[in-house]
Design an enzyme around this catalytic site. Structure first.
Site, short mmCIF file in Angstrom:
data_model
loop_
_atom_site.label_atom_id
_atom_site.label_comp_id
_atom_site.label_asym_id
_atom_site.label_seq_id
_atom_site.Cartn_x
_atom_site.Cartn_y
_atom_site.Cartn_z
N GLU A 1 0.85 -1.19 0.00
CA GLU A 1 0.00 0.00 0.00
C GLU A 1 0.89 1.24 0.00
OE1 GLU A 1 -2.34 2.95 0.01
OE2 GLU A 1 -3.33 0.98 -0.12
N ARG B 1 -17.32 3.21 5.84
CA ARG B 1 -16.24 2.53 5.11
C ARG B 1 -15.05 2.24 6.02
NH1 ARG B 1 -14.80 1.95 -0.23
NH2 ARG B 1 -16.70 3.06 -0.81
N TYR C 1 -28.63 7.41 5.29
CA TYR C 1 -28.89 6.23 6.11
C TYR C 1 -28.00 6.28 7.35
CZ TYR C 1 -24.99 4.65 3.12
OH TYR C 1 -23.81 4.55 2.42
N ASP D 1 -12.34 -1.50 -8.13
CA ASP D 1 -12.39 -0.26 -8.89
C ASP D 1 -11.30 -0.16 -9.94
OD1 ASP D 1 -14.61 0.57 -7.53
OD2 ASP D 1 -13.61 2.12 -6.35
#
Length: 400
Positions: free
Chosen positions: A38, A112, A224, A301
Protein backbone atom coordinates in the site's frame (compact mmCIF):
# COMPACT_ATOMS: atom_id res chain seq x y z
CA UNK A 1 3.64 -24.36 -16.21
CA UNK A 2 5.59 -22.88 -13.33
CA UNK A 3 8.60 -24.97 -12.43
CA UNK A 4 10.70 -23.09 -9.89
CA UNK A 5 9.33 -23.82 -6.44
CA UNK A 6 6.10 -21.97 -7.12
CA UNK A 7 4.79 -22.59 -3.59
CA UNK A 8 7.52 -20.38 -2.13
CA UNK A 9 6.46 -17.33 -4.11
CA UNK A 10 3.78 -15.02 -2.70
CA UNK A 11 0.83 -13.39 -4.36
CA UNK A 12 1.35 -9.63 -4.24
CA UNK A 13 -1.65 -7.32 -3.94
CA UNK A 14 -1.31 -3.63 -4.79
CA UNK A 15 -3.66 -1.67 -2.55
CA UNK A 16 -4.96 -2.12 1.01
CA UNK A 17 -8.50 -0.95 0.47
CA UNK A 18 -11.58 -3.08 0.94
CA UNK A 19 -10.99 -5.18 -2.19
CA UNK A 20 -7.28 -5.70 -1.55
CA UNK A 21 -7.68 -6.73 2.09
CA UNK A 22 -10.58 -9.06 1.28
CA UNK A 23 -8.54 -10.66 -1.51
CA UNK A 24 -5.60 -11.12 0.86
CA UNK A 25 -7.79 -13.02 3.33
CA UNK A 26 -9.46 -15.12 0.62
CA UNK A 27 -6.14 -16.06 -1.00
CA UNK A 28 -4.58 -16.88 2.35
CA UNK A 29 -7.56 -19.07 3.15
CA UNK A 30 -6.53 -21.04 0.04
CA UNK A 31 -2.99 -21.47 1.39
CA UNK A 32 -1.13 -18.73 -0.48
CA UNK A 33 1.47 -16.49 1.11
CA UNK A 34 0.29 -12.93 0.48
CA UNK A 35 2.03 -9.57 0.52
CA UNK A 36 -0.16 -6.45 0.42
CA UNK A 37 1.68 -3.31 -0.73
CA UNK A 38 0.00 0.00 0.00
CA UNK A 39 1.57 3.28 -1.09
CA UNK A 40 0.02 5.23 1.82
CA UNK A 41 2.21 5.35 4.91
CA UNK A 42 -0.83 4.95 7.14
CA UNK A 43 -4.39 3.84 6.57
CA UNK A 44 -6.67 6.74 7.45
CA UNK A 45 -10.44 7.06 7.45
CA UNK A 46 -11.38 7.76 3.84
CA UNK A 47 -14.87 8.14 2.46
CA UNK A 48 -18.09 7.77 4.41
CA UNK A 49 -20.89 5.23 4.37
CA UNK A 50 -21.43 2.24 2.12
CA UNK A 51 -23.99 -0.52 1.78
CA UNK A 52 -23.20 -4.17 2.42
CA UNK A 53 -25.92 -6.17 0.70
CA UNK A 54 -26.37 -9.95 1.17
CA UNK A 55 -24.07 -10.84 -1.73
CA UNK A 56 -21.12 -9.04 -0.10
CA UNK A 57 -22.02 -10.30 3.37
CA UNK A 58 -21.93 -13.90 2.13
CA UNK A 59 -18.23 -13.48 1.28
CA UNK A 60 -17.37 -11.66 4.51
CA UNK A 61 -19.14 -14.39 6.47
CA UNK A 62 -16.95 -17.08 4.89
CA UNK A 63 -13.86 -15.08 5.82
CA UNK A 64 -15.00 -14.78 9.46
CA UNK A 65 -15.23 -10.99 9.22
CA UNK A 66 -18.99 -10.42 9.23
CA UNK A 67 -19.56 -11.01 12.95
CA UNK A 68 -17.00 -8.34 13.87
CA UNK A 69 -19.00 -5.71 11.95
CA UNK A 70 -22.21 -6.12 13.90
CA UNK A 71 -21.42 -3.44 16.51
CA UNK A 72 -20.82 -0.72 13.91
CA UNK A 73 -23.26 -1.77 11.17
CA UNK A 74 -26.92 -0.80 10.96
CA UNK A 75 -29.79 -2.75 9.38
CA UNK A 76 -32.50 -0.39 8.06
CA UNK A 77 -35.86 -2.10 7.73
CA UNK A 78 -36.84 -0.08 4.65
CA UNK A 79 -35.58 2.18 1.93
CA UNK A 80 -38.10 5.00 1.52
CA UNK A 81 -38.24 6.84 -1.80
CA UNK A 82 -39.22 10.50 -1.77
CA UNK A 83 -39.88 13.22 -4.33
CA UNK A 84 -37.24 15.93 -4.11
CA UNK A 85 -39.74 18.32 -5.70
CA UNK A 86 -42.85 17.82 -3.55
CA UNK A 87 -41.34 16.23 -0.44
CA UNK A 88 -43.89 13.39 -0.60
CA UNK A 89 -43.08 9.71 -0.13
CA UNK A 90 -43.30 7.77 -3.39
CA UNK A 91 -42.61 4.18 -2.38
CA UNK A 92 -41.03 1.82 0.11
CA UNK A 93 -38.53 -0.99 -0.52
CA UNK A 94 -38.30 -3.70 2.12
CA UNK A 95 -34.82 -4.41 3.52
CA UNK A 96 -33.85 -5.54 7.03
CA UNK A 97 -35.27 -8.82 8.30
CA UNK A 98 -37.26 -9.35 5.09
CA UNK A 99 -34.17 -9.25 2.89
CA UNK A 100 -32.12 -11.36 5.29
CA UNK A 101 -34.81 -14.05 5.31
CA UNK A 102 -35.01 -13.88 1.52
CA UNK A 103 -31.28 -14.27 0.87
CA UNK A 104 -29.82 -15.71 4.06
CA UNK A 105 -27.53 -12.76 4.81
CA UNK A 106 -28.12 -9.27 6.22
CA UNK A 107 -28.37 -5.95 4.44
CA UNK A 108 -26.21 -3.55 6.43
CA UNK A 109 -25.07 0.04 6.06
CA UNK A 110 -21.72 0.89 7.58
CA UNK A 111 -18.94 3.47 7.60
CA UNK A 112 -16.24 2.53 5.11
CA UNK A 113 -13.57 3.00 7.76
CA UNK A 114 -15.31 0.52 10.11
CA UNK A 115 -15.30 -2.14 7.40
CA UNK A 116 -11.68 -1.47 6.49
CA UNK A 117 -10.70 -1.59 10.16
CA UNK A 118 -12.35 -4.99 10.63
CA UNK A 119 -10.60 -6.36 7.55
CA UNK A 120 -7.30 -4.90 8.71
CA UNK A 121 -7.63 -6.48 12.15
CA UNK A 122 -8.33 -9.83 10.52
CA UNK A 123 -5.26 -9.42 8.30
CA UNK A 124 -3.09 -8.69 11.34
CA UNK A 125 -4.44 -11.82 13.01
CA UNK A 126 -3.71 -14.00 9.98
CA UNK A 127 -0.22 -15.54 9.67
CA UNK A 128 0.98 -15.61 6.10
CA UNK A 129 -0.38 -12.16 5.16
CA UNK A 130 2.23 -9.38 5.21
CA UNK A 131 1.01 -5.78 4.97
CA UNK A 132 3.64 -3.26 3.86
CA UNK A 133 2.70 0.41 4.06
CA UNK A 134 4.59 3.07 2.14
CA UNK A 135 5.36 0.55 -0.62
CA UNK A 136 4.37 1.03 -4.25
CA UNK A 137 4.64 -1.22 -7.31
CA UNK A 138 6.50 0.56 -10.10
CA UNK A 139 6.88 -2.02 -12.85
CA UNK A 140 6.97 -5.70 -13.74
CA UNK A 141 9.49 -7.89 -15.49
CA UNK A 142 9.34 -11.57 -16.46
CA UNK A 143 11.28 -14.24 -14.62
CA UNK A 144 13.08 -17.07 -16.47
CA UNK A 145 11.18 -19.49 -14.20
CA UNK A 146 7.69 -18.48 -15.30
CA UNK A 147 7.06 -16.14 -12.39
CA UNK A 148 6.75 -12.39 -12.18
CA UNK A 149 9.25 -9.93 -10.75
CA UNK A 150 7.64 -6.90 -9.13
CA UNK A 151 9.75 -3.77 -9.02
CA UNK A 152 8.72 -1.63 -6.07
CA UNK A 153 9.87 1.29 -3.99
CA UNK A 154 9.65 2.41 -0.38
CA UNK A 155 11.15 5.42 1.39
CA UNK A 156 14.27 3.39 2.08
CA UNK A 157 14.83 1.22 -0.99
CA UNK A 158 13.93 0.28 -4.53
CA UNK A 159 13.65 -3.49 -4.69
CA UNK A 160 12.63 -6.54 -6.69
CA UNK A 161 10.39 -9.31 -5.45
CA UNK A 162 9.53 -12.60 -7.15
CA UNK A 163 5.87 -13.51 -6.99
CA UNK A 164 3.44 -15.93 -8.63
CA UNK A 165 0.88 -13.19 -9.37
CA UNK A 166 0.24 -9.47 -8.96
CA UNK A 167 -3.29 -8.36 -8.17
CA UNK A 168 -4.09 -4.71 -8.85
CA UNK A 169 -6.55 -3.57 -6.20
CA UNK A 170 -5.37 0.04 -6.17
CA UNK A 171 -8.62 1.80 -6.96
CA UNK A 172 -10.11 3.98 -9.63
CA UNK A 173 -6.82 5.79 -10.29
CA UNK A 174 -4.91 2.51 -10.41
CA UNK A 175 -1.27 2.63 -11.47
CA UNK A 176 -1.28 -1.14 -11.83
CA UNK A 177 -3.92 -0.81 -14.57
CA UNK A 178 -1.34 1.00 -16.72
CA UNK A 179 0.66 -2.25 -16.85
CA UNK A 180 -2.21 -3.94 -18.72
CA UNK A 181 -1.99 -3.34 -22.49
CA UNK A 182 -5.00 -1.47 -23.93
CA UNK A 183 -6.15 -0.59 -20.43
CA UNK A 184 -9.12 1.75 -19.93
CA UNK A 185 -8.55 5.06 -18.17
CA UNK A 186 -10.99 6.25 -15.53
CA UNK A 187 -13.66 8.51 -16.96
CA UNK A 188 -15.31 11.46 -15.18
CA UNK A 189 -19.08 11.00 -15.37
CA UNK A 190 -20.04 14.68 -15.19
CA UNK A 191 -21.54 14.05 -11.74
CA UNK A 192 -20.29 14.81 -8.25
CA UNK A 193 -21.15 13.63 -4.74
CA UNK A 194 -21.26 15.86 -1.67
CA UNK A 195 -20.73 13.74 1.44
CA UNK A 196 -21.19 14.41 5.14
CA UNK A 197 -21.93 12.58 8.38
CA UNK A 198 -23.93 14.09 11.24
CA UNK A 199 -24.59 12.74 14.79
CA UNK A 200 -28.21 11.61 14.80
CA UNK A 201 -28.84 13.01 18.26
CA UNK A 202 -28.50 16.47 16.69
CA UNK A 203 -31.20 15.82 14.09
CA UNK A 204 -35.00 15.50 14.17
CA UNK A 205 -36.32 11.98 14.69
CA UNK A 206 -37.55 11.70 11.08
CA UNK A 207 -33.97 11.11 9.89
CA UNK A 208 -33.47 8.05 12.13
CA UNK A 209 -34.33 4.47 11.25
CA UNK A 210 -34.97 3.81 7.59
CA UNK A 211 -32.74 4.70 4.68
CA UNK A 212 -33.93 7.41 2.31
CA UNK A 213 -33.61 8.10 -1.41
CA UNK A 214 -34.81 11.46 -2.74
CA UNK A 215 -35.27 11.98 -6.51
CA UNK A 216 -35.07 15.31 -8.31
CA UNK A 217 -34.14 16.81 -11.67
CA UNK A 218 -30.44 16.14 -12.41
CA UNK A 219 -29.76 15.31 -8.75
CA UNK A 220 -30.69 13.02 -5.92
CA UNK A 221 -29.90 12.46 -2.25
CA UNK A 222 -29.29 9.32 -0.17
CA UNK A 223 -29.14 9.07 3.62
CA UNK A 224 -28.89 6.23 6.11
CA UNK A 225 -27.67 5.63 9.69
CA UNK A 226 -24.15 4.29 10.27
CA UNK A 227 -21.89 3.66 13.27
CA UNK A 228 -24.52 1.43 14.87
CA UNK A 229 -27.23 4.02 14.30
CA UNK A 230 -25.37 6.90 15.97
CA UNK A 231 -24.58 8.95 12.86
CA UNK A 232 -26.37 9.79 9.64
CA UNK A 233 -24.49 9.37 6.37
CA UNK A 234 -25.58 11.81 3.66
CA UNK A 235 -24.66 11.67 -0.01
CA UNK A 236 -26.04 14.46 -2.20
CA UNK A 237 -25.36 13.84 -5.90
CA UNK A 238 -25.68 16.30 -8.75
CA UNK A 239 -24.70 16.71 -12.39
CA UNK A 240 -21.85 19.19 -12.54
CA UNK A 241 -18.80 19.97 -14.67
CA UNK A 242 -15.98 19.91 -12.13
CA UNK A 243 -12.59 18.42 -11.56
CA UNK A 244 -9.73 18.84 -9.12
CA UNK A 245 -6.16 17.60 -9.13
CA UNK A 246 -7.08 15.02 -6.51
CA UNK A 247 -10.72 14.63 -7.69
CA UNK A 248 -11.90 15.33 -4.15
CA UNK A 249 -11.94 18.47 -2.04
CA UNK A 250 -13.55 20.10 0.96
CA UNK A 251 -16.61 22.15 0.12
CA UNK A 252 -18.44 25.00 1.85
CA UNK A 253 -21.92 24.37 3.20
CA UNK A 254 -23.17 27.39 1.24
CA UNK A 255 -22.12 25.74 -2.02
CA UNK A 256 -24.09 22.59 -1.22
CA UNK A 257 -27.16 24.65 -0.32
CA UNK A 258 -26.86 26.58 -3.56
CA UNK A 259 -26.76 23.36 -5.61
CA UNK A 260 -29.85 22.04 -3.79
CA UNK A 261 -31.66 25.38 -3.55
CA UNK A 262 -34.94 24.09 -5.04
CA UNK A 263 -35.33 21.19 -2.64
CA UNK A 264 -37.89 20.87 0.20
CA UNK A 265 -37.22 22.81 3.39
CA UNK A 266 -36.72 19.62 5.45
CA UNK A 267 -33.90 18.49 3.17
CA UNK A 268 -32.25 21.92 3.12
CA UNK A 269 -32.39 22.03 6.92
CA UNK A 270 -30.69 18.64 6.97
CA UNK A 271 -27.94 19.92 4.67
CA UNK A 272 -27.48 22.98 6.88
CA UNK A 273 -26.79 20.74 9.88
CA UNK A 274 -23.30 19.83 8.65
CA UNK A 275 -20.49 22.39 8.55
CA UNK A 276 -18.10 19.90 6.92
CA UNK A 277 -18.63 18.59 3.40
CA UNK A 278 -16.42 16.65 1.01
CA UNK A 279 -16.94 16.86 -2.72
CA UNK A 280 -16.03 13.85 -4.87
CA UNK A 281 -15.92 13.54 -8.63
CA UNK A 282 -17.77 10.39 -9.70
CA UNK A 283 -15.55 8.46 -12.08
CA UNK A 284 -15.94 5.07 -13.70
CA UNK A 285 -13.85 2.45 -15.51
CA UNK A 286 -15.56 0.51 -18.28
CA UNK A 287 -15.81 -3.12 -17.17
CA UNK A 288 -15.51 -4.20 -20.81
CA UNK A 289 -11.80 -3.34 -20.87
CA UNK A 290 -9.01 -5.86 -20.21
CA UNK A 291 -8.48 -7.00 -16.63
CA UNK A 292 -5.57 -9.41 -17.01
CA UNK A 293 -2.15 -9.68 -18.62
CA UNK A 294 -0.04 -12.74 -17.93
CA UNK A 295 0.48 -13.04 -14.17
CA UNK A 296 -1.29 -9.72 -13.52
CA UNK A 297 -5.00 -9.22 -12.79
CA UNK A 298 -7.07 -6.18 -11.86
CA UNK A 299 -10.00 -6.27 -9.46
CA UNK A 300 -12.46 -3.90 -7.83
CA UNK A 301 -12.39 -0.26 -8.89
CA UNK A 302 -9.12 -0.78 -10.75
CA UNK A 303 -10.99 -3.07 -13.17
CA UNK A 304 -14.54 -1.70 -13.13
CA UNK A 305 -15.16 1.40 -11.00
CA UNK A 306 -18.87 2.14 -11.24
CA UNK A 307 -21.24 4.96 -10.39
CA UNK A 308 -22.85 4.61 -6.95
CA UNK A 309 -26.44 4.36 -8.19
CA UNK A 310 -26.68 0.66 -7.28
CA UNK A 311 -24.43 0.97 -4.19
CA UNK A 312 -22.40 -2.04 -5.35
CA UNK A 313 -18.86 -0.68 -5.73
CA UNK A 314 -17.60 -2.30 -2.53
CA UNK A 315 -19.83 -5.32 -3.08
CA UNK A 316 -18.35 -6.06 -6.49
CA UNK A 317 -14.79 -5.77 -5.13
CA UNK A 318 -15.65 -8.19 -2.32
CA UNK A 319 -17.20 -10.62 -4.80
CA UNK A 320 -14.09 -10.31 -7.00
CA UNK A 321 -11.92 -11.40 -4.08
CA UNK A 322 -13.90 -14.59 -3.55
CA UNK A 323 -13.90 -15.59 -7.23
CA UNK A 324 -10.23 -14.72 -7.65
CA UNK A 325 -9.41 -17.09 -4.81
CA UNK A 326 -11.63 -19.78 -6.34
CA UNK A 327 -9.54 -19.70 -9.51
CA UNK A 328 -6.22 -19.60 -7.63
CA UNK A 329 -5.98 -22.71 -5.47
CA UNK A 330 -2.71 -23.20 -3.60
CA UNK A 331 -1.47 -25.73 -6.17
CA UNK A 332 -2.32 -23.61 -9.23
CA UNK A 333 0.07 -24.41 -12.06
CA UNK A 334 -0.94 -22.08 -14.89
CA UNK A 335 -1.45 -18.71 -13.23
CA UNK A 336 -2.16 -16.70 -16.42
CA UNK A 337 -4.87 -19.17 -17.42
CA UNK A 338 -6.36 -19.03 -13.92
CA UNK A 339 -6.49 -15.24 -14.01
CA UNK A 340 -8.13 -15.27 -17.43
CA UNK A 341 -10.74 -17.67 -16.07
CA UNK A 342 -11.37 -15.24 -13.18
CA UNK A 343 -11.93 -12.45 -15.70
CA UNK A 344 -14.25 -14.56 -17.84
CA UNK A 345 -16.41 -15.48 -14.87
CA UNK A 346 -16.61 -12.03 -13.32
CA UNK A 347 -16.89 -9.73 -16.29
CA UNK A 348 -20.49 -10.51 -17.41
CA UNK A 349 -21.90 -10.00 -13.90
CA UNK A 350 -19.94 -6.84 -13.22
CA UNK A 351 -20.96 -5.38 -16.58
CA UNK A 352 -24.64 -6.06 -15.77
CA UNK A 353 -24.34 -4.36 -12.39
CA UNK A 354 -22.47 -1.43 -13.93
CA UNK A 355 -25.19 -1.05 -16.56
CA UNK A 356 -27.88 -1.25 -13.85
CA UNK A 357 -26.17 1.57 -11.96
CA UNK A 358 -25.99 3.70 -15.10
CA UNK A 359 -29.67 3.02 -15.80
CA UNK A 360 -30.58 4.04 -12.26
CA UNK A 361 -28.65 7.28 -12.72
CA UNK A 362 -30.86 8.19 -15.68
CA UNK A 363 -34.05 7.16 -13.86
CA UNK A 364 -33.22 9.02 -10.65
CA UNK A 365 -32.57 12.31 -12.48
CA UNK A 366 -35.62 12.44 -14.74
CA UNK A 367 -37.74 15.56 -15.02
CA UNK A 368 -41.06 16.59 -16.55
CA UNK A 369 -43.40 13.93 -17.94
CA UNK A 370 -40.87 11.06 -17.64
CA UNK A 371 -40.41 11.86 -13.94
CA UNK A 372 -44.20 11.96 -13.46
CA UNK A 373 -44.50 8.52 -15.10
CA UNK A 374 -41.67 7.15 -12.91
CA UNK A 375 -43.28 8.48 -9.75
CA UNK A 376 -46.67 7.05 -10.72
CA UNK A 377 -45.19 3.58 -11.22
CA UNK A 378 -43.42 3.82 -7.85
CA UNK A 379 -46.61 4.82 -6.03
CA UNK A 380 -48.41 1.75 -7.38
CA UNK A 381 -45.55 -0.68 -6.71
CA UNK A 382 -45.63 -3.04 -3.74
CA UNK A 383 -42.60 -2.89 -1.40
CA UNK A 384 -41.88 -6.59 -1.93
CA UNK A 385 -41.96 -6.20 -5.72
CA UNK A 386 -39.41 -3.39 -5.58
CA UNK A 387 -37.17 -5.53 -3.40
CA UNK A 388 -37.42 -8.48 -5.79
CA UNK A 389 -36.14 -6.40 -8.71
CA UNK A 390 -32.60 -6.91 -7.44
CA UNK A 391 -32.75 -10.58 -6.48
CA UNK A 392 -30.09 -11.39 -9.08
CA UNK A 393 -27.66 -8.98 -7.38
CA UNK A 394 -28.47 -9.59 -3.73
CA UNK A 395 -28.97 -13.35 -4.06
CA UNK A 396 -25.46 -14.02 -5.39
CA UNK A 397 -23.07 -16.24 -3.41
CA UNK A 398 -19.58 -17.48 -4.33
CA UNK A 399 -21.07 -20.86 -5.26
CA UNK A 400 -23.44 -19.42 -7.86
Amino acid sequence: MSTHNDASHPVIIAGAGIGGLTAALALRQNGHSVIVMEKARELSEVGAGLQLSPNACSVLDRLDVLSSLKATAYAPENLRLWSGETGRQLARVRLGAYLEQRHGQPFWVIHRADLQRALLEKVHQTPGVDLRLGAEILDLSPSPYGHLVCIYQTDEINGNLDCKALIGADGVWSKTRKLVPAHQNAHFSGQVAYRATIPLDKLPARWSGDSGLWLHKNSHLVHYPIRGGRELNIVALAEEAWQDETWSAREEKETVLRVFKNWPADVRNLLKASETWLKWALCSVDASGPWTHGHLALMGDAAHAMLPYMAQGAGMAIEDAAILAKHLPADVENVPAALRAFERERKPRVKRVQETASGNARTFHLSGIPAFARDTVLRWSKPEALTARYDDIYGWTPER
